[in-house]
Design an enzyme around this catalytic site. Structure first.
Site, PDB file in Angstrom:
ATOM      1  CB  ALA A 168      -0.932  -0.004   1.216  1.00 49.12           C
ATOM      2  CE1 TYR A 169       5.622   5.304   2.922  1.00 49.59           C
ATOM      3  CE2 TYR A 169       7.251   3.862   1.913  1.00 49.59           C
ATOM      4  CZ  TYR A 169       6.923   5.055   2.521  1.00 49.59           C
ATOM      5  OH  TYR A 169       7.892   6.002   2.717  1.00 49.59           O
TER       6      TYR A 169
END
Length: 266
Positions: free
Chosen positions: A168-169
């Site tokens: 996600a990052y």
């Protein structure tokens, strides 16, 4: 004072954090310190009001500038356009202009594999990073066009190199890079330069991790070829200062890896 005297910079995620030796302990606060030393008035945002208040007290006392602090949190359940509009309105009401926008704030759930990532964890990274950059850039654009200002966005080697446990990052950070390049193309005619930094710095979080879990730190945190981690103020913040200077106005849409040599990974 420096060349930023009389100018105004918005820096997200810039609450006060310090290392055990007293140096700046987060990238956001390192940038704020570097800008304060050049005479810029600052608007700093974050989720922790106590850290924002501590930053304001120290920066105003040491560098004779004015700091406006605003608690602001872009997330999946907030009216984010209203949150950002409030920051911009208070900035203009207080200082009358915006010369630099620095999108530094980012939250994420690291160490969770893609298959195990939840929608909530994915949203945490996308809203705090990608959506925040989008909303701030949109809201600040008319004012940056007036001042022929600069935008500095933050991405990461996690996106460049596909770090394990950071899906996600990495997705948020690569989204920010794409957004930045489009803005660089569209806003060049307005005299706005828009660039990206992928940093690696020694922070209070890394310091705490090393102290609490020395074995895990030794296995997972690797010193870059330069032989040390970046200083948040001197080696990250100072580059942010230069990117807002007249000398770098022709550079736009670029990604700078400030990782002491780790940015050369294939």
């Amino acid at each position: 004072m420096g060349f930023l005297t009389g100018k105004t910079a918005i820096i997200t995620g810039a609450g006060r954090a310090v290392l055990s030796d007293g140096r700046c302990g987060s990238i956001g606060y390192g940038i704020a310190t570097a800008y304060a030393k050049e005479g810029a008035n600052l608007v700093i945002t974050g989720r922790n009001e106590a850290k924002l208040a501590a930053a304001k007290e120290e920066l105003e006392r040491l560098y004779n500038i004015k700091v406006l602090t605003i608690q602001a949190d872009v997330n999946a359940s907030a009216d984010n356009e209203a949150v950002v509009a409030n920051v911009v309105k208070q900035t203009i009401d207080t200082f009358g202009q915006i010369d630099v926008l620095i999108n530094n704030a980012q939250a994420s759930a690291s160490g969770v594999s893609l298959a195990d990532h939840t929608t909530e964890q994915f949203n945490l990274a996308l809203y705090s990073g990608l959506y925040a950059a989008f909303y701030y850039m949109k809201a600040c654009y008319p004012y940056l066009a007036k001042t022929k200002g600069s935008v500095i966005n933050f991405a990461s080697g996690a996106g460049l190199f596909g770090n394990y446990g950071q899906c996600a990052y990495a997705a948020a950070k690569e989204g920010i890079r794409g957004l930045t390049r489009v803005a660089a193309t569209e806003w060049a005619k307005d005299g706005i330069n828009v660039n990206i930094i992928c940093p690696l710095a020694w922070t209070s979080q890394l310091e705490q991790f090393q102290n609490a879990y020395p074995e895990a730190f030794e296995k997972n945190v690797h010193t870059p070829p330069a032989g040390h981690f970046g200083d948040a103020e001197l080696e990250i913040g100072r580059v942010c200062v230069q990117l807002a200077s007249p000398d770098f106005k022709y550079m736009t849409g670029e990604t700078l890896t400030l990782e002491g040599g780790l940015g050369q990974r294939p």
